[in-house]
Design a protein around this motif. Structure first.
Motif, PDB file in Angstrom:
ATOM      1  N   ILE A 157      -2.155 -29.743 -17.182  1.00 17.61           N
ATOM      2  CA  ILE A 157      -1.206 -29.366 -18.250  1.00 17.61           C
ATOM      3  C   ILE A 157       0.207 -29.884 -17.948  1.00 17.61           C
ATOM      4  CG2 ILE A 157      -0.287 -27.468 -19.635  1.00 17.61           C
ATOM      5  CD1 ILE A 157      -2.757 -25.824 -18.774  1.00 17.61           C
ATOM      6  N   ASP A 158       0.610 -29.845 -16.678  1.00 11.75           N
ATOM      7  CA  ASP A 158       1.900 -30.461 -16.350  1.00 11.75           C
ATOM      8  C   ASP A 158       1.796 -31.958 -16.666  1.00 11.75           C
ATOM      9  OD1 ASP A 158       3.232 -28.172 -15.336  1.00 11.75           O
ATOM     10  OD2 ASP A 158       2.076 -28.328 -13.483  1.00 11.75           O
ATOM     11  N   GLY A 159       2.824 -32.481 -17.311  1.00 11.76           N
ATOM     12  CA  GLY A 159       2.792 -33.902 -17.671  1.00 11.76           C
ATOM     13  C   GLY A 159       2.034 -34.198 -18.961  1.00 11.76           C
ATOM     14  N   LEU A 160       1.599 -33.138 -19.634  1.00 12.13           N
ATOM     15  CA  LEU A 160       0.819 -33.294 -20.878  1.00 12.13           C
ATOM     16  C   LEU A 160       1.593 -34.049 -21.961  1.00 12.13           C
ATOM     17  CD1 LEU A 160      -1.598 -32.242 -22.719  1.00 12.13           C
ATOM     18  CD2 LEU A 160      -0.118 -30.310 -23.263  1.00 12.13           C
ATOM     19  N   LYS A 161       0.865 -34.857 -22.723  1.00 10.83           N
ATOM     20  CA  LYS A 161       1.437 -35.497 -23.918  1.00 10.83           C
ATOM     21  C   LYS A 161       0.656 -34.972 -25.119  1.00 10.83           C
ATOM     22  CE  LYS A 161       2.814 -39.936 -21.922  1.00 10.83           C
ATOM     23  NZ  LYS A 161       2.457 -39.866 -20.508  1.00 10.83           N
ATOM     24  N   ILE A 162       1.345 -34.253 -25.988  1.00 13.02           N
ATOM     25  CA  ILE A 162       0.653 -33.605 -27.111  1.00 13.02           C
ATOM     26  C   ILE A 162       1.379 -33.882 -28.420  1.00 13.02           C
ATOM     27  CG2 ILE A 162       1.867 -31.401 -26.602  1.00 13.02           C
ATOM     28  CD1 ILE A 162      -0.607 -29.933 -27.718  1.00 13.02           C
ATOM     29  N   ALA A 163       0.606 -34.125 -29.469  1.00 16.75           N
ATOM     30  CA  ALA A 163       1.192 -34.269 -30.810  1.00 16.75           C
ATOM     31  C   ALA A 163       0.798 -33.038 -31.627  1.00 16.75           C
ATOM     32  CB  ALA A 163       0.649 -35.525 -31.480  1.00 16.75           C
ATOM     33  N   MET A 164       1.785 -32.397 -32.245  1.00 13.46           N
ATOM     34  CA  MET A 164       1.502 -31.273 -33.154  1.00 13.46           C
ATOM     35  C   MET A 164       1.825 -31.756 -34.561  1.00 13.46           C
ATOM     36  SD  MET A 164       2.917 -27.979 -31.151  1.00 13.46           S
ATOM     37  CE  MET A 164       2.721 -27.837 -29.384  1.00 13.46           C
ATOM     38  N   ILE A 165       0.875 -31.578 -35.449  1.00  7.15           N
ATOM     39  CA  ILE A 165       0.971 -32.239 -36.746  1.00  7.15           C
ATOM     40  C   ILE A 165       0.797 -31.265 -37.898  1.00  7.15           C
ATOM     41  CG2 ILE A 165      -0.159 -34.021 -38.197  1.00  7.15           C
ATOM     42  CD1 ILE A 165      -1.200 -35.113 -35.433  1.00  7.15           C
ATOM     43  N   GLY A 166       1.624 -31.398 -38.917  1.00  5.21           N
ATOM     44  CA  GLY A 166       1.410 -30.647 -40.164  1.00  5.21           C
ATOM     45  C   GLY A 166       2.529 -29.678 -40.458  1.00  5.21           C
ATOM     46  N   ASP A 167       2.158 -28.418 -40.682  1.00  8.32           N
ATOM     47  CA  ASP A 167       3.129 -27.403 -41.093  1.00  8.32           C
ATOM     48  C   ASP A 167       3.686 -26.702 -39.857  1.00  8.32           C
ATOM     49  OD1 ASP A 167       4.552 -25.318 -42.128  1.00  8.32           O
ATOM     50  OD2 ASP A 167       2.982 -24.652 -43.511  1.00  8.32           O
ATOM     51  N   LEU A 168       4.721 -27.280 -39.283  1.00 14.91           N
ATOM     52  CA  LEU A 168       5.270 -26.739 -38.034  1.00 14.91           C
ATOM     53  C   LEU A 168       6.274 -25.625 -38.309  1.00 14.91           C
ATOM     54  CD1 LEU A 168       5.732 -30.075 -36.030  1.00 14.91           C
ATOM     55  CD2 LEU A 168       3.678 -28.665 -36.315  1.00 14.91           C
ATOM     56  N   LYS A 169       6.653 -25.506 -39.589  1.00 17.39           N
ATOM     57  CA  LYS A 169       7.607 -24.447 -39.948  1.00 17.39           C
ATOM     58  C   LYS A 169       6.916 -23.084 -40.025  1.00 17.39           C
ATOM     59  CE  LYS A 169      10.832 -23.066 -43.560  1.00 17.39           C
ATOM     60  NZ  LYS A 169      11.370 -23.394 -44.879  1.00 17.39           N
ATOM     61  N   TYR A 170       5.836 -23.024 -40.781  1.00 22.68           N
ATOM     62  CA  TYR A 170       5.163 -21.743 -41.000  1.00 22.68           C
ATOM     63  C   TYR A 170       3.965 -21.524 -40.068  1.00 22.68           C
ATOM     64  CZ  TYR A 170       7.864 -21.594 -45.334  1.00 22.68           C
ATOM     65  OH  TYR A 170       8.880 -21.579 -46.254  1.00 22.68           O
ATOM     66  N   GLY A 171       3.558 -22.559 -39.344  1.00 21.02           N
ATOM     67  CA  GLY A 171       2.354 -22.436 -38.509  1.00 21.02           C
ATOM     68  C   GLY A 171       2.614 -21.597 -37.262  1.00 21.02           C
ATOM     69  N   GLU A 196      10.958 -31.058 -44.288  1.00 19.97           N
ATOM     70  CA  GLU A 196      11.126 -29.687 -44.805  1.00 19.97           C
ATOM     71  C   GLU A 196      10.287 -28.684 -44.000  1.00 19.97           C
ATOM     72  OE1 GLU A 196      10.069 -32.278 -46.496  1.00 19.97           O
ATOM     73  OE2 GLU A 196      11.523 -32.684 -48.093  1.00 19.97           O
ATOM     74  N   LEU A 197       9.280 -29.162 -43.286  1.00 22.46           N
ATOM     75  CA  LEU A 197       8.383 -28.249 -42.552  1.00 22.46           C
ATOM     76  C   LEU A 197       8.517 -28.449 -41.045  1.00 22.46           C
ATOM     77  CD1 LEU A 197       5.145 -28.434 -44.770  1.00 22.46           C
ATOM     78  CD2 LEU A 197       7.089 -26.872 -44.952  1.00 22.46           C
ATOM     79  N   GLU A 237      -0.343 -22.503 -47.024  1.00 23.01           N
ATOM     80  CA  GLU A 237       0.009 -22.342 -48.444  1.00 23.01           C
ATOM     81  C   GLU A 237       0.379 -20.905 -48.808  1.00 23.01           C
ATOM     82  OE1 GLU A 237      -3.623 -23.927 -50.080  1.00 23.01           O
ATOM     83  OE2 GLU A 237      -4.443 -21.913 -50.343  1.00 23.01           O
ATOM     84  N   GLU A 238      -0.172 -19.933 -48.063  1.00 22.29           N
ATOM     85  CA  GLU A 238       0.136 -18.531 -48.364  1.00 22.29           C
ATOM     86  C   GLU A 238       1.590 -18.158 -48.075  1.00 22.29           C
ATOM     87  OE1 GLU A 238      -1.734 -19.878 -46.042  1.00 22.29           O
ATOM     88  OE2 GLU A 238      -2.297 -18.521 -44.416  1.00 22.29           O
ATOM     89  N   ARG A 239       2.316 -19.034 -47.344  1.00 24.95           N
ATOM     90  CA  ARG A 239       3.723 -18.742 -47.043  1.00 24.95           C
ATOM     91  C   ARG A 239       4.689 -19.429 -48.031  1.00 24.95           C
ATOM     92  NH1 ARG A 239       1.647 -15.370 -43.867  1.00 24.95           N
ATOM     93  NH2 ARG A 239       0.546 -16.119 -42.060  1.00 24.95           N
ATOM     94  N   ALA A 246       3.312 -26.015 -52.156  1.00 21.55           N
ATOM     95  CA  ALA A 246       2.420 -26.391 -51.045  1.00 21.55           C
ATOM     96  C   ALA A 246       1.762 -27.746 -51.323  1.00 21.55           C
ATOM     97  CB  ALA A 246       1.370 -25.311 -50.830  1.00 21.55           C
ATOM     98  N   ASP A 247       1.472 -28.001 -52.603  1.00 22.42           N
ATOM     99  CA  ASP A 247       0.824 -29.273 -52.984  1.00 22.42           C
ATOM    100  C   ASP A 247       1.658 -30.490 -52.592  1.00 22.42           C
ATOM    101  OD1 ASP A 247      -1.356 -28.041 -54.031  1.00 22.42           O
ATOM    102  OD2 ASP A 247      -0.668 -28.108 -56.120  1.00 22.42           O
ATOM    103  N   LEU A 248       2.976 -30.295 -52.524  1.00 26.07           N
ATOM    104  CA  LEU A 248       3.863 -31.417 -52.177  1.00 26.07           C
ATOM    105  C   LEU A 248       3.553 -31.954 -50.781  1.00 26.07           C
ATOM    106  CD1 LEU A 248       7.340 -29.966 -53.291  1.00 26.07           C
ATOM    107  CD2 LEU A 248       5.967 -31.706 -54.486  1.00 26.07           C
ATOM    108  N   TYR A 249       3.036 -31.095 -49.927  1.00 21.38           N
ATOM    109  CA  TYR A 249       2.862 -31.464 -48.512  1.00 21.38           C
ATOM    110  C   TYR A 249       1.395 -31.643 -48.106  1.00 21.38           C
ATOM    111  CZ  TYR A 249       7.563 -29.655 -48.750  1.00 21.38           C
ATOM    112  OH  TYR A 249       8.855 -29.439 -49.111  1.00 21.38           O
ATOM    113  N   ARG A 250       0.513 -31.088 -48.924  1.00 22.19           N
ATOM    114  CA  ARG A 250      -0.905 -31.139 -48.575  1.00 22.19           C
ATOM    115  C   ARG A 250      -1.382 -32.596 -48.497  1.00 22.19           C
ATOM    116  NH1 ARG A 250      -3.189 -26.248 -50.161  1.00 22.19           N
ATOM    117  NH2 ARG A 250      -2.086 -26.166 -52.132  1.00 22.19           N
ATOM    118  N   GLY A 251      -2.155 -32.906 -47.487  1.00 20.46           N
ATOM    119  CA  GLY A 251      -2.731 -34.249 -47.400  1.00 20.46           C
ATOM    120  C   GLY A 251      -1.757 -35.301 -46.906  1.00 20.46           C
ATOM    121  N   ARG A 252      -0.569 -34.894 -46.484  1.00 20.60           N
ATOM    122  CA  ARG A 252       0.437 -35.865 -46.020  1.00 20.60           C
ATOM    123  C   ARG A 252      -0.022 -36.532 -44.713  1.00 20.60           C
ATOM    124  NH1 ARG A 252       6.282 -35.779 -46.528  1.00 20.60           N
ATOM    125  NH2 ARG A 252       6.169 -34.479 -48.382  1.00 20.60           N
TER     126      ARG A 252
END
Ligand code: NCD
Length: 335
Positions: A157-171, A196-197, A237-239, A246-252
């Motif tokens: 885990i030390d030195g990990l390279k991770i990508a977090m993708i999508g709704d980072l605001k409400y997730g 925006e997210l 989408e529930e947030r 929510a449709d504006l961001y879905r599938g981005r």
């Protein structure tokens, strides 16, 4: 921390040695979770499972984890079927339900609600997700999965390279996972979202303070091409105020096998807290990845049972009894 009798409300409670302790107990849960052996350390105990938001995995895996340790589960799902709809306060509900249970798991749409509930509870309370705030047990099972997947690939885990993708605001899962990564060293985090997210400032700030390198981008390709772990999430989408918003961001940000092959390192692990939104307009992780051995999403969901069993055992102080109460199983089990 002292786990015995404690609430689990936030990742903030843990230090690195706590995480190691949970993971060591989770490892010992495997024979029971796989039904190779059974153990009845919680025989007679009752879990109150209170889910006021939709849930499949979290609710069922908390319940299965408790059952696998020999305990029983009582649950209520949704506001409509609980007295909260009649105007009962969280305080009263907590006082009452904690009289019927030895431990409570709770999910609720409002940030901070599970902490408020825990103050009136007479038994330990575990946060199963409070609004967009936190989902600590998901972060623990995510990190446990990262550790296990990376061990097979000769990394830690030390030195990990991770990508977090999508709704980072409400997730809430990425909020809790980011905070957990704050306990480790030299992590490189690619935060891929529509602007925006974006990940909340206070979380980005903490990650920088922990000495981690952050790359904030709207480019999926930039985010995934260097990562060992690609962690995709659903638009929450529930947030949002409306489905249209929510449709504006879905599938981005969609990943399929062709995108994976063109952009990712050969052994990149793909994770998702689930549910993945498989509707055509979203399809964040395409079904054509299901044949890819690096797709870890179902191993990740399975790990939820181990980690939740470990938490129950530590909080209710039966971790030292697991093997002592061990028995053979008498029914047909899958190999
Ligand atoms: C997540 C949640 O509820 O925050 N699901 C889960 O618990 N595995 C993620 C989501 O709903 O998108």
């Amino acid at each position: 921390m002292d786990f015995v009798g404690s609430h689990i409300l936030s990742i903030d409670q843990f230090d690195r040695s706590d995480i190691e302790k949970i993971f060591a107990v989770a490892d010992r849960m495997e024979p029971y979770a796989l039904r190779r052996k059974k153990t009845r350390v919680l025989e007679g105990a009752i879990l109150g499972n209170m889910f006021f938001e939709p849930s499949t995995r979290t609710r069922l895996s908390f319940g299965a984890a408790f059952n696998l340790l020999g305990g029983q589960v009582r649950e209520t799902t949704g506001f409509a079927s609980s007295a909260l709809v009649k105007g009962e306060s969280l305080f009263d509900t907590a006082r009452v339900i904690s009289g019927y249970s030895d431990i409570i798991c709770m999910r609720h749409p409002e940030s901070g609600s599970v902490a408020e509930f825990s103050q009136a509870s007479r038994v330990p309370v575990i946060n199963g997700g409070d609004g967009s705030n936190e989902h600590p047990t998901q972060a623990l099972l995510d990190l446990y999965t990262i550790k296990r997947e990376l061990v097979d690939r000769g990394a830690g885990i030390d030195g990990l390279k991770i990508a977090m993708i999508g709704d980072l605001k409400y997730g809430r899962t990425v909020h809790s996972l980011s905070q957990l990564l704050g306990l480790y060293k030299d992590v490189e985090i690619y935060l891929v979202s529509p602007k925006e997210l974006r990940m909340p400032d206070y979380i980005e700030e903490r990650l920088r303070k922990a000495g981690h390198r952050l790359v904030v981008t709207e480019s999926l390709e930039e985010g995934i091409n260097n990562a060992q772990i690609v962690y995709s999430t659903r638009i929450q989408e529930e947030r949002f105020k409306s489905t249209e918003e929510a449709d504006l961001y879905r599938g981005r940000f969609r990943i399929n096998q062709a995108i994976y092959t063109a952009n990712c390192q050969p052994n990149t692990v793909i994770m998702h807290p689930l549910p993945r939104d498989s509707r055509a307009e979203a399809n964040e992780l395409d079904g054509d990845l299901d044949a890819n051995p690096n797709l870890a999403i179902f191993r990740q969901a399975d790990n939820g049972v181990l980690v939740r069993m470990a938490l129950f055992a530590l909080i209710l102080k039966v971790d030292h009894l697991l093997e002592k109460y061990e028995r053979e199983v008498s029914w047909f089990t899958r190999k």
